[in-house]
Design a protein around this motif. Structure first.
Motif, PDB file in Angstrom:
ATOM      1  N   THR A  98       2.107  13.182  -9.912  1.00  0.00           N
ATOM      2  CA  THR A  98       1.876  14.323 -10.810  1.00  0.00           C
ATOM      3  C   THR A  98       0.910  15.353 -10.234  1.00  0.00           C
ATOM      4  O   THR A  98       1.123  16.546 -10.408  1.00  0.00           O
ATOM      5  CB  THR A  98       1.378  13.849 -12.188  1.00  0.00           C
ATOM      6  N   ILE A  99      -0.139  14.931  -9.554  1.00  0.00           N
ATOM      7  CA  ILE A  99      -1.110  15.896  -9.017  1.00  0.00           C
ATOM      8  C   ILE A  99      -0.449  16.818  -7.988  1.00  0.00           C
ATOM      9  O   ILE A  99      -0.828  17.975  -7.853  1.00  0.00           O
ATOM     10  CB  ILE A  99      -2.353  15.186  -8.429  1.00  0.00           C
ATOM     11  N   PHE A 100       0.558  16.337  -7.306  1.00  0.00           N
ATOM     12  CA  PHE A 100       1.226  17.160  -6.301  1.00  0.00           C
ATOM     13  C   PHE A 100       2.022  18.292  -6.948  1.00  0.00           C
ATOM     14  O   PHE A 100       2.224  19.324  -6.327  1.00  0.00           O
ATOM     15  CB  PHE A 100       2.134  16.293  -5.422  1.00  0.00           C
ATOM     16  N   ALA A 101       2.476  18.111  -8.173  1.00  0.00           N
ATOM     17  CA  ALA A 101       3.180  19.194  -8.871  1.00  0.00           C
ATOM     18  C   ALA A 101       2.229  20.356  -9.097  1.00  0.00           C
ATOM     19  O   ALA A 101       2.610  21.516  -8.959  1.00  0.00           O
ATOM     20  CB  ALA A 101       3.755  18.701 -10.193  1.00  0.00           C
ATOM     21  N   GLU A 102       0.975  20.058  -9.433  1.00  0.00           N
ATOM     22  CA  GLU A 102      -0.021  21.111  -9.613  1.00  0.00           C
ATOM     23  C   GLU A 102      -0.266  21.837  -8.302  1.00  0.00           C
ATOM     24  O   GLU A 102      -0.365  23.058  -8.275  1.00  0.00           O
ATOM     25  CB  GLU A 102      -1.323  20.517 -10.140  1.00  0.00           C
ATOM     26  N   LEU A 103      -0.358  21.097  -7.206  1.00  0.00           N
ATOM     27  CA  LEU A 103      -0.570  21.723  -5.898  1.00  0.00           C
ATOM     28  C   LEU A 103       0.620  22.598  -5.522  1.00  0.00           C
ATOM     29  O   LEU A 103       0.450  23.696  -5.013  1.00  0.00           O
ATOM     30  CB  LEU A 103      -0.779  20.662  -4.817  1.00  0.00           C
ATOM     31  N   LEU A 131      -9.042  14.188  -2.601  1.00  0.00           N
ATOM     32  CA  LEU A 131      -9.258  13.602  -3.916  1.00  0.00           C
ATOM     33  C   LEU A 131      -8.081  12.719  -4.322  1.00  0.00           C
ATOM     34  O   LEU A 131      -8.253  11.657  -4.900  1.00  0.00           O
ATOM     35  CB  LEU A 131      -9.459  14.693  -4.963  1.00  0.00           C
ATOM     36  N   ILE A 132      -6.873  13.161  -3.995  1.00  0.00           N
ATOM     37  CA  ILE A 132      -5.685  12.382  -4.336  1.00  0.00           C
ATOM     38  C   ILE A 132      -5.672  11.075  -3.572  1.00  0.00           C
ATOM     39  O   ILE A 132      -5.441  10.026  -4.133  1.00  0.00           O
ATOM     40  CB  ILE A 132      -4.396  13.189  -4.003  1.00  0.00           C
ATOM     41  N   SER A 133      -5.949  11.138  -2.268  1.00  0.00           N
ATOM     42  CA  SER A 133      -5.835   9.925  -1.448  1.00  0.00           C
ATOM     43  C   SER A 133      -6.937   8.911  -1.740  1.00  0.00           C
ATOM     44  O   SER A 133      -6.746   7.730  -1.523  1.00  0.00           O
ATOM     45  CB  SER A 133      -5.822  10.281   0.032  1.00  0.00           C
ATOM     46  N   THR A 134      -8.075   9.357  -2.274  1.00  0.00           N
ATOM     47  CA  THR A 134      -9.150   8.411  -2.566  1.00  0.00           C
ATOM     48  C   THR A 134      -9.094   7.938  -4.005  1.00  0.00           C
ATOM     49  O   THR A 134      -9.825   7.046  -4.392  1.00  0.00           O
ATOM     50  CB  THR A 134     -10.533   9.031  -2.296  1.00  0.00           C
ATOM     51  N   MET A 184       0.844  -1.168   0.000  1.00  0.00           N
ATOM     52  CA  MET A 184       0.000   0.000   0.000  1.00  0.00           C
ATOM     53  C   MET A 184       0.890   1.232   0.000  1.00  0.00           C
ATOM     54  O   MET A 184       1.981   1.218   0.558  1.00  0.00           O
ATOM     55  CB  MET A 184      -0.894  -0.004   1.237  1.00  0.00           C
ATOM     56  N   ILE A 185       0.418   2.278  -0.628  1.00  0.00           N
ATOM     57  CA  ILE A 185       1.139   3.544  -0.617  1.00  0.00           C
ATOM     58  C   ILE A 185       0.228   4.641  -0.092  1.00  0.00           C
ATOM     59  O   ILE A 185      -0.981   4.632  -0.335  1.00  0.00           O
ATOM     60  CB  ILE A 185       1.666   3.931  -2.017  1.00  0.00           C
ATOM     61  N   THR A 186       0.797   5.556   0.661  1.00  0.00           N
ATOM     62  CA  THR A 186       0.100   6.768   1.073  1.00  0.00           C
ATOM     63  C   THR A 186       1.008   7.938   0.709  1.00  0.00           C
ATOM     64  O   THR A 186       2.235   7.814   0.738  1.00  0.00           O
ATOM     65  CB  THR A 186      -0.226   6.780   2.580  1.00  0.00           C
ATOM     66  N   LYS A 187       0.377   9.064   0.361  1.00  0.00           N
ATOM     67  CA  LYS A 187       1.133  10.236  -0.097  1.00  0.00           C
ATOM     68  C   LYS A 187       0.654  11.482   0.621  1.00  0.00           C
ATOM     69  O   LYS A 187      -0.540  11.613   0.902  1.00  0.00           O
ATOM     70  CB  LYS A 187       0.940  10.436  -1.598  1.00  0.00           C
ATOM     71  N   ARG A 188       1.596  12.387   0.865  1.00  0.00           N
ATOM     72  CA  ARG A 188       1.254  13.718   1.388  1.00  0.00           C
ATOM     73  C   ARG A 188       2.331  14.687   0.945  1.00  0.00           C
ATOM     74  O   ARG A 188       3.423  14.282   0.544  1.00  0.00           O
ATOM     75  CB  ARG A 188       1.090  13.688   2.902  1.00  0.00           C
ATOM     76  N   LEU A 189       2.011  15.963   0.985  1.00  0.00           N
ATOM     77  CA  LEU A 189       3.000  16.973   0.598  1.00  0.00           C
ATOM     78  C   LEU A 189       4.219  16.865   1.493  1.00  0.00           C
ATOM     79  O   LEU A 189       4.090  16.704   2.707  1.00  0.00           O
ATOM     80  CB  LEU A 189       2.409  18.378   0.714  1.00  0.00           C
ATOM     81  N   GLY A 190       5.377  16.944   0.893  1.00  0.00           N
ATOM     82  CA  GLY A 190       6.632  16.907   1.632  1.00  0.00           C
ATOM     83  C   GLY A 190       7.311  18.253   1.542  1.00  0.00           C
ATOM     84  O   GLY A 190       6.673  19.273   1.270  1.00  0.00           O
ATOM     85  N   ALA A 195       7.831  15.688  -6.953  1.00  0.00           N
ATOM     86  CA  ALA A 195       6.454  15.871  -7.419  1.00  0.00           C
ATOM     87  C   ALA A 195       6.458  15.941  -8.943  1.00  0.00           C
ATOM     88  O   ALA A 195       7.462  16.327  -9.553  1.00  0.00           O
ATOM     89  CB  ALA A 195       5.871  17.153  -6.827  1.00  0.00           C
ATOM     90  N   GLY A 196       5.348  15.545  -9.555  1.00  0.00           N
ATOM     91  CA  GLY A 196       5.204  15.687 -10.994  1.00  0.00           C
ATOM     92  C   GLY A 196       5.749  14.535 -11.806  1.00  0.00           C
ATOM     93  O   GLY A 196       6.004  14.690 -12.999  1.00  0.00           O
ATOM     94  N   ARG A 197       5.937  13.382 -11.191  1.00  0.00           N
ATOM     95  CA  ARG A 197       6.517  12.231 -11.893  1.00  0.00           C
ATOM     96  C   ARG A 197       5.750  10.958 -11.574  1.00  0.00           C
ATOM     97  O   ARG A 197       4.964  10.918 -10.646  1.00  0.00           O
ATOM     98  CB  ARG A 197       7.969  12.017 -11.446  1.00  0.00           C
TER      99      ARG A 197
END
Length: 131
Positions: A97-102, A127-130, A1-7, A58-60
Protein backbone atom coordinates in the motif's frame (compact mmCIF):
# COMPACT_ATOMS: atom_id res chain seq x y z
CA UNK A 1 11.82 -13.08 3.85
CA UNK A 2 10.45 -10.45 1.51
CA UNK A 3 12.12 -7.39 0.04
CA UNK A 4 10.30 -4.70 -1.95
CA UNK A 5 11.26 -1.93 -4.35
CA UNK A 6 9.50 0.18 -6.94
CA UNK A 7 8.86 -1.74 -10.12
CA UNK A 8 7.39 -0.75 -13.47
CA UNK A 9 4.51 1.75 -13.44
CA UNK A 10 2.03 0.92 -10.70
CA UNK A 11 3.91 -2.19 -9.63
CA UNK A 12 6.10 -3.23 -6.73
CA UNK A 13 8.94 -5.66 -7.37
CA UNK A 14 8.76 -8.14 -4.47
CA UNK A 15 11.42 -10.79 -3.87
CA UNK A 16 10.38 -13.77 -1.76
CA UNK A 17 13.27 -15.79 -0.35
CA UNK A 18 14.07 -18.62 2.00
CA UNK A 19 17.50 -19.64 3.32
CA UNK A 20 19.67 -22.02 1.29
CA UNK A 21 20.03 -24.20 4.41
CA UNK A 22 16.40 -25.24 3.98
CA UNK A 23 16.43 -28.72 2.49
CA UNK A 24 13.80 -29.25 -0.20
CA UNK A 25 13.33 -30.75 -3.62
CA UNK A 26 10.73 -28.11 -4.55
CA UNK A 27 9.37 -24.93 -3.03
CA UNK A 28 6.41 -23.07 -4.50
CA UNK A 29 5.04 -19.65 -3.64
CA UNK A 30 1.26 -19.97 -3.43
CA UNK A 31 -1.06 -17.03 -2.86
CA UNK A 32 -3.93 -14.90 -4.00
CA UNK A 33 -1.68 -13.27 -6.65
CA UNK A 34 -1.60 -16.62 -8.53
CA UNK A 35 -5.07 -17.91 -7.66
CA UNK A 36 -3.61 -20.21 -4.98
CA UNK A 37 -2.21 -22.40 -7.75
CA UNK A 38 0.09 -24.88 -6.03
CA UNK A 39 2.54 -25.16 -8.94
CA UNK A 40 2.37 -21.83 -10.78
CA UNK A 41 5.22 -20.04 -8.99
CA UNK A 42 8.30 -22.14 -8.18
CA UNK A 43 11.18 -20.68 -6.18
CA UNK A 44 14.59 -21.42 -7.65
CA UNK A 45 17.60 -22.54 -5.66
CA UNK A 46 20.54 -20.12 -5.89
CA UNK A 47 23.77 -19.73 -3.95
CA UNK A 48 21.92 -17.10 -1.87
CA UNK A 49 18.92 -19.32 -1.09
CA UNK A 50 15.55 -20.10 -2.60
CA UNK A 51 14.00 -17.09 -4.34
CA UNK A 52 11.57 -15.62 -6.81
CA UNK A 53 10.73 -12.04 -7.76
CA UNK A 54 7.23 -10.94 -8.78
CA UNK A 55 5.83 -7.60 -9.92
CA UNK A 56 2.70 -7.05 -7.79
CA UNK A 57 0.17 -4.23 -7.99
CA UNK A 58 0.92 -1.29 -5.69
CA UNK A 59 -1.73 -0.36 -3.14
CA UNK A 60 -2.79 -3.87 -2.09
CA UNK A 61 -2.16 -6.59 0.41
CA UNK A 62 -1.61 -10.17 -0.69
CA UNK A 63 -1.83 -13.41 1.27
CA UNK A 64 0.60 -16.24 0.57
CA UNK A 65 2.34 -19.34 1.89
CA UNK A 66 5.24 -21.55 0.83
CA UNK A 67 4.55 -25.15 -0.23
CA UNK A 68 7.60 -27.32 0.35
CA UNK A 69 7.92 -30.73 -1.34
CA UNK A 70 4.22 -30.64 -2.29
CA UNK A 71 3.06 -31.44 1.24
CA UNK A 72 4.41 -28.98 3.85
CA UNK A 73 2.87 -25.52 4.19
CA UNK A 74 5.09 -22.84 5.74
CA UNK A 75 4.59 -19.21 6.58
CA UNK A 76 7.11 -16.46 6.04
CA UNK A 77 8.06 -15.44 9.57
CA UNK A 78 9.38 -12.13 8.24
CA UNK A 79 6.13 -11.22 6.44
CA UNK A 80 4.45 -7.84 6.82
CA UNK A 81 1.62 -9.51 8.73
CA UNK A 82 -0.57 -12.58 9.06
CA UNK A 83 -4.21 -13.31 8.33
CA UNK A 84 -6.32 -16.26 9.49
CA UNK A 85 -7.13 -18.80 6.81
CA UNK A 86 -10.17 -21.11 6.60
CA UNK A 87 -8.05 -24.13 7.60
CA UNK A 88 -7.39 -23.01 11.17
CA UNK A 89 -3.96 -21.52 10.48
CA UNK A 90 -2.57 -18.23 9.25
CA UNK A 91 -1.39 -16.97 5.88
CA UNK A 92 1.55 -14.64 5.49
CA UNK A 93 0.75 -11.13 4.18
CA UNK A 94 2.80 -8.81 1.96
CA UNK A 95 1.66 -5.18 1.91
CA UNK A 96 2.30 -2.87 -1.07
CA UNK A 97 0.00 0.00 0.00
CA UNK A 98 2.76 2.53 0.78
CA UNK A 99 4.06 2.15 -2.77
CA UNK A 100 0.73 3.35 -4.18
CA UNK A 101 1.27 6.63 -2.34
CA UNK A 102 4.78 6.91 -3.77
CA UNK A 103 3.51 6.14 -7.28
CA UNK A 104 0.78 8.82 -7.01
CA UNK A 105 3.27 11.34 -5.65
CA UNK A 106 5.68 10.67 -8.52
CA UNK A 107 2.85 10.88 -11.10
CA UNK A 108 1.60 14.20 -9.72
CA UNK A 109 5.11 15.57 -9.87
CA UNK A 110 5.39 15.16 -13.64
CA UNK A 111 4.95 18.56 -15.25
CA UNK A 112 4.71 20.35 -11.91
CA UNK A 113 7.33 22.93 -10.93
CA UNK A 114 8.60 20.79 -8.04
CA UNK A 115 9.60 17.18 -8.64
CA UNK A 116 10.35 15.09 -5.51
CA UNK A 117 14.06 14.65 -5.11
CA UNK A 118 15.74 11.28 -5.23
CA UNK A 119 16.81 11.59 -1.54
CA UNK A 120 13.16 12.25 -0.61
CA UNK A 121 12.04 9.08 -2.40
CA UNK A 122 14.97 7.10 -0.97
CA UNK A 123 14.12 8.18 2.59
CA UNK A 124 10.49 7.07 2.07
CA UNK A 125 11.71 3.71 0.74
CA UNK A 126 14.08 3.33 3.69
CA UNK A 127 11.07 3.68 6.00
CA UNK A 128 9.26 0.99 4.02
CA UNK A 129 12.14 -1.48 4.12
CA UNK A 130 12.71 -1.07 7.86
CA UNK A 131 9.00 -1.39 8.69
Amino acid sequence: MITKRLGPAGKVRVTFSLPSALWADTIYLVGDFNGWNRHATPLRATEHGWMITLDLEAGRTYQYRYLINDNEWHNDWNADGYAPNPYGGDNSVVDTTIFAELTKEDTRAVGEPHTPSIPHIQSRLRLISTG
